[in-house]
Design an enzyme around this catalytic site. Sequence first.
Site, short mmCIF file in Angstrom:
data_model
loop_
_atom_site.label_atom_id
_atom_site.label_comp_id
_atom_site.label_asym_id
_atom_site.label_seq_id
_atom_site.Cartn_x
_atom_site.Cartn_y
_atom_site.Cartn_z
N ASP A 1 -0.57 11.23 -4.22
CA ASP A 1 -1.45 10.07 -4.03
C ASP A 1 -2.14 9.62 -5.31
O ASP A 1 -3.26 9.12 -5.30
CB ASP A 1 -2.52 10.37 -2.95
N GLY B 1 -1.01 7.23 -7.18
CA GLY B 1 -0.75 5.80 -7.41
C GLY B 1 0.60 5.57 -8.08
O GLY B 1 0.78 4.59 -8.82
N LYS B 2 1.54 6.46 -7.80
CA LYS B 2 2.87 6.35 -8.43
C LYS B 2 3.62 5.09 -7.99
O LYS B 2 4.37 4.51 -8.76
CB LYS B 2 3.72 7.58 -8.09
N LYS C 1 2.50 2.04 -7.31
CA LYS C 1 2.11 0.86 -8.09
C LYS C 1 2.73 0.93 -9.49
O LYS C 1 3.26 -0.06 -10.00
CB LYS C 1 0.57 0.78 -8.20
N ALA D 1 6.22 11.24 1.70
CA ALA D 1 5.61 10.37 0.69
C ALA D 1 5.21 9.05 1.31
O ALA D 1 5.78 8.62 2.31
CB ALA D 1 6.62 10.12 -0.43
N GLY D 2 4.22 8.42 0.72
CA GLY D 2 3.82 7.08 1.16
C GLY D 2 3.38 6.31 -0.07
O GLY D 2 2.26 6.45 -0.52
N HIS D 3 4.31 5.54 -0.63
CA HIS D 3 4.01 4.87 -1.90
C HIS D 3 3.58 3.43 -1.63
O HIS D 3 4.36 2.63 -1.11
CB HIS D 3 5.23 4.93 -2.83
N THR D 4 2.34 3.14 -1.98
CA THR D 4 1.80 1.81 -1.69
C THR D 4 2.14 0.85 -2.82
O THR D 4 1.88 1.12 -3.99
CB THR D 4 0.26 1.91 -1.52
N GLN E 1 4.97 13.09 -4.13
CA GLN E 1 3.95 14.14 -4.16
C GLN E 1 3.49 14.35 -5.62
O GLN E 1 3.63 13.44 -6.42
CB GLN E 1 4.45 15.46 -3.54
N THR F 1 4.45 21.41 -0.92
CA THR F 1 5.57 20.85 -0.20
C THR F 1 6.81 21.70 -0.52
O THR F 1 6.72 22.69 -1.24
CB THR F 1 5.75 19.35 -0.54
N THR G 1 0.78 8.22 4.71
CA THR G 1 1.78 8.62 5.70
C THR G 1 1.13 9.03 7.01
O THR G 1 1.59 8.67 8.08
CB THR G 1 2.64 9.77 5.12
N ARG H 1 -8.41 11.92 2.87
CA ARG H 1 -8.10 12.78 1.72
C ARG H 1 -9.38 13.45 1.24
O ARG H 1 -10.42 12.79 1.14
CB ARG H 1 -7.52 11.95 0.57
N GLY I 1 -7.18 -1.35 -10.37
CA GLY I 1 -7.13 -1.95 -9.04
C GLY I 1 -5.72 -1.80 -8.48
O GLY I 1 -4.79 -1.46 -9.22
P1 IMP Z 1 5.00 18.53 3.79
O1 IMP Z 1 5.48 17.94 2.51
O2 IMP Z 1 4.97 17.55 4.92
O3 IMP Z 1 5.71 19.80 4.14
O4 IMP Z 1 3.46 18.94 3.57
C1 IMP Z 1 3.07 20.00 2.70
C2 IMP Z 1 1.76 19.66 1.98
O5 IMP Z 1 2.00 18.61 1.06
C3 IMP Z 1 0.65 19.16 2.90
O6 IMP Z 1 -0.60 19.58 2.37
C4 IMP Z 1 0.76 17.65 2.78
O7 IMP Z 1 -0.46 16.98 3.08
C5 IMP Z 1 1.12 17.52 1.32
N1 IMP Z 1 1.88 16.30 1.03
C6 IMP Z 1 3.18 16.05 1.29
N2 IMP Z 1 3.54 14.84 0.86
C7 IMP Z 1 2.45 14.31 0.28
C8 IMP Z 1 2.20 13.08 -0.39
O8 IMP Z 1 3.08 12.24 -0.58
N3 IMP Z 1 0.94 12.90 -0.86
C9 IMP Z 1 -0.03 13.83 -0.71
N4 IMP Z 1 0.16 14.99 -0.11
C10 IMP Z 1 1.39 15.24 0.40
#
Ligand code: IMP
Length: 420
Positions: free
Chosen positions: A13, A15-16, A18, A39-42, A219, A234, A295, A300, A410
Site C-alpha cells: 500500500d 502507492g505503487k 499510481k 493486491a489492490g493498486h489504485t 505488496q 504473503t 482489496t 490499515r 496527491g
Molecule cells: P495474503 O497475501 O492474502 O496471504 O495475506 C498475507 C498478509 O499480507 C496479510 O497481512 C495481508 O493483509 C497482507 N497483504 C497481502 N496483500 C497485500 C497488499 O497488497 N497490501 C497490503 N497488505 C497485503
Amino acid sequence: MSATAILGMQWGDEGKGKITHLLAREADIIVRFNGGPNAGHTVIDRGKEFKFHLIPSGALYPEKTNILAGGMVIDIDLLQREIDTVTEHSSRPQIYIADTAHLILPYHRILEQIEGSAAQIGTTKRGIGPTYRDKIDRTGIRVGDLKRPTILQKKLAAKTDYLKTMWPVVEEIRSLDVNLLVTQLQESAAPLLPLITNIPTLIRKGVTSGKEILFEGAQGALLDIDCGTYPYVTSSSTTVAGVIAGGTVPPSALDRRLGVIKAYTTRVGNGPFPTELTDHWGKRMQTKGGEFGATTGRIRRCGWLDLVALTQMVYLNDLSDFALTKLDVLSGFEKIKVAYAYRLDGEEIDYFPASAEELAACEPLYKEVDGWEEEITGVKRLRELPAAARRYIDMITETLGVPASLISTGPRPEETIMLR
Ligand code: IMP
C-alpha cells in the site's frame, strides 16, 4: 533498452499503482511478476478511480503490452471482470498471461478459511497462500493447463480426491465436483485462451529489441516470504529477487530498481509493527491518508516511518532510487518522528530482526523533526514545499543513501514532483 522494477519497501500500500501508471506513459511493456488479487493498486485515469487486483497498472494505455507473468497466482473470473472494466472505460487492454502462472481455484479459498491462516495471519482471503503452497508442493494447476482439457481434468481429479480424503467432514470440500469444476473453468477461460503464452520469450524479445519494460511489484518488501516478518507475510517474493524469477528477466537487464516508500508506515493484517501509533496521531494518518485496504476494505494500521526496516530493504533490493508517496498526509503534524534504531533486551540495535517475536519485542528509538502546517496537496515543484518538508525528504535520502526521484503529493498522476 531499459527495465525498471517498481517495488514496495514497506508492508504494501505504498502507492505503487499510481507510480506505475505514471511511469507507464514512457514504457512499452508493463509486467506484474508476483502475487495475485491480494493486491489492490489504485490508479486514477481522467478522473475515474480504478482498483486493479490482477492486471498491471499500465492497462489503461491501449497501446501498451501488459503481462501477467509466471510468478503470479490468478483468478480467471476476476481477471476477465477487470479486463471488461478497462474495456468499458477506454479500449480493450493488450494482455498476455504466462502459461506458468498458477490458478487460484475455489478450493484454495475454502482451505484458507478452514485451516485458519485467514484469521491467524489476517490474510486477504483470496486463496493466495494455499495456491502458492500447491505450487511449491508441485500439485498446482497452471494457466497453461487450461489449454489441455484432458490433463486439466486428470490433475483436478487427483487434487480433489486428495482433498476429500484430507477433509472428509467439510461439506464444501466433500461436494467438490470435478466435472463441474472443469466445465466452469473452461467456460471462464475460453475468451482468455488466446492471451496465454510463453512469457520468457516475450520478455526476451522486449529486452533485446530495446523496449522500455516496467515490472510492477505487489505488496511490499516487509511482506516478502523470505525477507519479511515471517509468518506474518504473503506467500510470494515481493522483492527484486521476485522480479527476476517471477518476471523472468535476467538481472543484468534490470537497470533501475525504484523503491516506493510511503512518508509514514501502514500495515494491514496481523504481525509486529514497531512504530505503530495507536493514539490520535495514528488515527489522523488513517483518516487523512484514507488508509483502508483496497482489496478488503480493512482499516490499515498506521505509524511513523521506520528507517531501520527501510535501510535493510533498500539494501536487499539494491535500490537505485525511490519514490516518496503521500507526503501531503503529514501536513499539520507539528512534530514528526522517525525510528533510527531499536532497543532489544536493553541493547540498541541497528538491524531489522528476522524473527517476528524479536521484532515485536523491539522498542523503536526515535529522532524527532519539525513538521509543517501548510497543505501541500498537488505541489509539483520541490521549491514550493515548506522548508521542513524538504528537510524531511533530505533526512530520508541521506539515511537511505539513495536519491529520491519522485515525490507524490496527491493521488492524481499530475500531483507529483518529478526530480529525475
Ligand atoms: P495474503 O497475501 O492474502 O496471504 O495475506 C498475507 C498478509 O499480507 C496479510 O497481512 C495481508 O493483509 C497482507 N497483504 C497481502 N496483500 C497485500 C497488499 O497488497 N497490501 C497490503 N497488505 C497485503
